[in-house]
Write an enzyme that holds these catalytic residues in place. Structure first.
Site, PDB file in Angstrom:
ATOM      1  N   ALA A  99     -13.895  79.138 -16.715  1.00 19.14           N
ATOM      2  CA  ALA A  99     -14.514  80.213 -17.492  1.00 19.14           C
ATOM      3  C   ALA A  99     -15.926  79.905 -17.965  1.00 19.14           C
ATOM      4  O   ALA A  99     -16.426  80.573 -18.871  1.00 19.14           O
ATOM      5  CB  ALA A  99     -13.633  80.553 -18.691  1.00 19.14           C
ATOM      6  N   GLY A 109     -15.111  83.997 -14.082  1.00 22.48           N
ATOM      7  CA  GLY A 109     -14.351  83.530 -15.232  1.00 22.48           C
ATOM      8  C   GLY A 109     -15.077  83.752 -16.541  1.00 22.48           C
ATOM      9  O   GLY A 109     -14.490  84.226 -17.521  1.00 22.48           O
ATOM     10  N   TYR A 143     -10.042  76.191   2.236  1.00 23.55           N
ATOM     11  CA  TYR A 143     -10.118  77.209   1.183  1.00 23.55           C
ATOM     12  C   TYR A 143      -9.095  78.307   1.437  1.00 23.55           C
ATOM     13  O   TYR A 143      -8.332  78.688   0.541  1.00 23.55           O
ATOM     14  CB  TYR A 143     -11.525  77.796   1.150  1.00 23.55           C
ATOM     15  CG  TYR A 143     -11.680  78.972   0.209  1.00 23.55           C
ATOM     16  CD1 TYR A 143     -11.889  78.786  -1.147  1.00 23.55           C
ATOM     17  CD2 TYR A 143     -11.612  80.285   0.691  1.00 23.55           C
ATOM     18  CE1 TYR A 143     -12.029  79.865  -2.003  1.00 23.55           C
ATOM     19  CE2 TYR A 143     -11.749  81.364  -0.150  1.00 23.55           C
ATOM     20  CZ  TYR A 143     -11.958  81.153  -1.501  1.00 23.55           C
ATOM     21  OH  TYR A 143     -12.087  82.231  -2.350  1.00 23.55           O
TER      22      TYR A 143
END
Length: 285
Positions: free
Chosen positions: A14, A19, A170
């Site tokens: 975040a 985020g 990924y």
């Protein structure tokens, strides 16, 4: 779920990008936001910026490097000891296709392929350890920020020791996260905890995307809106086990719906020592 202004929400990853934007939106709505990142300096700066922008003082900083499962366990211990409830867990933190390492295969502190470790194993462990607190806080929600970029897991070479590709790493880690979401739904729906996942937007202008040299497609606002909907929309109360592409329900990669593949993933997670049922139960309040 409680109104946002009465909710405690943990947001991983975040301190920048999606985020940070979602954490700011939540703070603006009055939530008690637990802000996670891996750098104390950036964390304190993020809290100061969100406070200045929203006027909300109900922000708390939690540092943990998700490349270390030991630090994930410490993060869970802190949260369970400092909070009586968690209304929403948002697993957002992750590593993209190119950085760190570019095309080089890197390993986590525990010796696992880095993207699989950070994007899947860390949120898997964190969720399992916080599961008792989420159940005690029901109705509660788990939101996994995944991706439309998904690739099937080769269970004979999960750590990609042969022919490594950052894109493959990924994409398989994000599919694993979706598979885990579907398992959570089967386990927790009847206990008052919903679990959903989403592709928040395509190539939003985040640090991850820009560092990969990719031109943005969607705005950050698209991702914020999609993620906030899964966090707080009243119309999604009780909705669980779904994959969303932005605002629309969608189909994930076919392997996500394969019970045998999901079983193999669960068994793999336990073999890696991530979090057994017994270990998770030890953290019950």
């Amino acid at each position: 779920m409680r109104p946002i202004c009465e909710s405690t929400i943990l947001m991983t990853g975040a301190t920048d990008g999606l985020g940070k934007a979602v954490a700011t939106e939540l703070a603006g709505a009055g939530a008690n936001v637990l802000v996670h990142g891996r750098d104390n300096g950036r964390g304190e700066q993020t809290l100061a910026e969100i406070r200045e922008q929203t006027g909300n003082e109900r922000l708390e900083w939690y540092r943990a490097d998700l490349a270390s499962l030991g630090e994930v366990r410490h993060l869970a211990d802190r949260i369970t000891s400092e909070h009586q409830r968690i209304d929403v867990l948002v697993n957002n933190a992750g590593i993209g296709t190119q950085v760190p390492g570019g095309g080089e295969r890197l390993e986590s502190e525990d010796g696992y392929e880095l993207r699989f470790a950070v994007n899947y194993l860390a949120p898997y462990l964190l969720t399992r350890l916080l599961e008792p607190l989420l159940v005690d806080s029901a109705p509660a929600r788990i939101v996994n920020v995944s991706s439309a970029g998904q690739a099937p897991i080769d269970f004979d070479d999960v750590m990609l020791e042969r022919g490594y590709s950052g894109v493959q790493a990924y994409c398989q880690s994000k599919l694993a996260q979706i598979m885990f979401t579907f398992d959570l739904d089967a386990e927790l729906r009847e206990r008052g905890v919903t679990a959903n996942c989403l592709h928040p937007g395509t190539y939003m202008p985040t640090k991850m995307v820009l560092a990969a040299g990719v031109s943005p497609v969607d705005s950050l606002e698209v991702g914020v809106r999609a993620t906030m909907r899964l966090i707080s929309a009243p119309e999604l109360e009780g909705t669980s086990g779904r994959y969303f592409n932005r605002l629309d329900e969608a189909r994930a990669h076919p392997q996500a719906y394969d019970p045998d593949a999901r079983r193999q993933l669960r068994e793999l997670s336990d073999r890696l020592g991530v979090c057994s049922r017994r270990a998770a139960g030890a953290h019950r309040r």
